[in-house]
Write a protein that holds these residues in place. Sequence first.
Motif, PDB file in Angstrom:
ATOM      1  N   SER A 286       3.313  -0.656   0.234  1.00  0.00           N
ATOM      2  CA  SER A 286       3.598  -2.029   0.698  1.00  0.00           C
ATOM      3  C   SER A 286       2.568  -3.013   0.155  1.00  0.00           C
ATOM      4  CB  SER A 286       3.591  -2.104   2.230  1.00  0.00           C
ATOM      5  OG  SER A 286       4.558  -1.237   2.759  1.00  0.00           O
TER       6      SER A 286
ATOM      7  N   CYS B 128       3.145  -3.934  -3.329  1.00  0.00           N
ATOM      8  CA  CYS B 128       4.306  -4.821  -3.538  1.00  0.00           C
ATOM      9  C   CYS B 128       4.021  -6.287  -3.183  1.00  0.00           C
ATOM     10  CB  CYS B 128       5.484  -4.349  -2.691  1.00  0.00           C
ATOM     11  SG  CYS B 128       6.129  -2.756  -3.228  1.00  0.00           S
TER      12      CYS B 128
ATOM     13  N   PRO C 241       7.549  -5.954   2.075  1.00  0.00           N
ATOM     14  CA  PRO C 241       6.208  -5.360   2.138  1.00  0.00           C
ATOM     15  C   PRO C 241       5.561  -5.481   3.525  1.00  0.00           C
ATOM     16  CG  PRO C 241       6.413  -6.747   0.197  1.00  0.00           C
ATOM     17  CD  PRO C 241       7.685  -6.917   0.975  1.00  0.00           C
TER      18      PRO C 241
ATOM     19  N   GLY D  67       7.257  -3.100   5.976  1.00  0.00           N
ATOM     20  CA  GLY D  67       6.808  -1.723   5.693  1.00  0.00           C
ATOM     21  C   GLY D  67       5.403  -1.500   6.225  1.00  0.00           C
TER      22      GLY D  67
END
Length: 392
Positions: free
Chosen positions: A279, A282, A295, A298
């Motif tokens: 995450s 990202c 992200p 997550g």
Amino acid sequence: GSVAADMAWLHQSRGSPRLVLVVVCVALLLDNMLLTVESSCLQDSVFLEKENVRVGLLFASKALVQLLVNPFVGPLTNRVGYHIPMFAGFIIMFVSTIMFAFSGTYALLFFARSLQGIGSSFSSVAGLGMLASVYTDDEERGVAMGVALGGLAMGVLIGAPFGSVMYDFVGKSAPFLILAFLAMFDGALQLCILQPSKISPGWMVPTSQSPSVRPSAGSLCFANMGVAILEPTLPIWMMQTMCSPKWQLDLDLLVEPEGCLCFCRWLCSMLGMFIVGISLLCVPFATNIYGLIGPNGGLGFAIGMVDSSMMAIMGYLVDIRHASVYGSVYAIADVALCMGFAIGPSTGGALVQAVGFPCLMVFIGVINILYAPLCFLLRNPTVREEKMETEE
């Protein structure tokens, strides 16, 4: 008659596990709401790029103080029980909240934030220890820890938007006064429900020597450091790259921490750390606020997995060492969390200026991915602990 009935109900409820869970849940909710309300109000008053370092230090001051106080709170709860430290934590938090409502300078804000660290240390160590002591069944305790940490997550979740809306539409002191009222409610609940503990459990085997506690503590520290670094740096990065309006800066953290209940705990923690790492990698690819939903979602889910699994594992580690005194182990867990929240913001601001936000995300993401396999060491703590006992 109804008063007598209420009194009888209170008498029966004293120390009941569910009400203890409510008290701990509200205390953690308050602590984290206060934390994120401050952050959202600070963004209004002192957020500029060159302020990165000062804001980072202000954010970190609470965790740094908590870090220093925790090693004393653990042994204290072992001596006097959990109720007195828990109530002391409430009083300190209340004073800190009132200070926030009326402080205008950086120095006063810094002092109030540091004071909150002391209160937080008392509440979280005593609260989690108390929960572990009233929920003796390992599975029930896992669920209770998940619910309590859900309260913590809820505080992080609603604090920033609540603070932002109240700040913009009602005034600077409004969110803090509402939180002070909530604190009064929790204090009253504590007085009604919790009886002072008569036990004096004595000293516990130094839990940090236990081989399984170290990977647990490291896991808590690194996973939470990711979120802690985002707190001061992500809003500034959004302002620079997305030209985000003010109200969006608090929504970026809205989809974060979620409580999580799971039973294969070492696996949950390992997966959680992998997801935290991925995450974070990202985050820099997001070009607008919608790109952050994945992200951050997550990240929130994964932090919930790591935190609730680790808190339950640590309670279990105390049980298998045959001394059910939880203060010290939750002081260690809290120290690990605070390390993440102290190192994160205090170094995050400076590192963003040195290497840039994307590089910082890659760095902390990779640390989480590399650390994750160590959770395998927690797979069968009973055997490991027994080995250690025989070696001793």
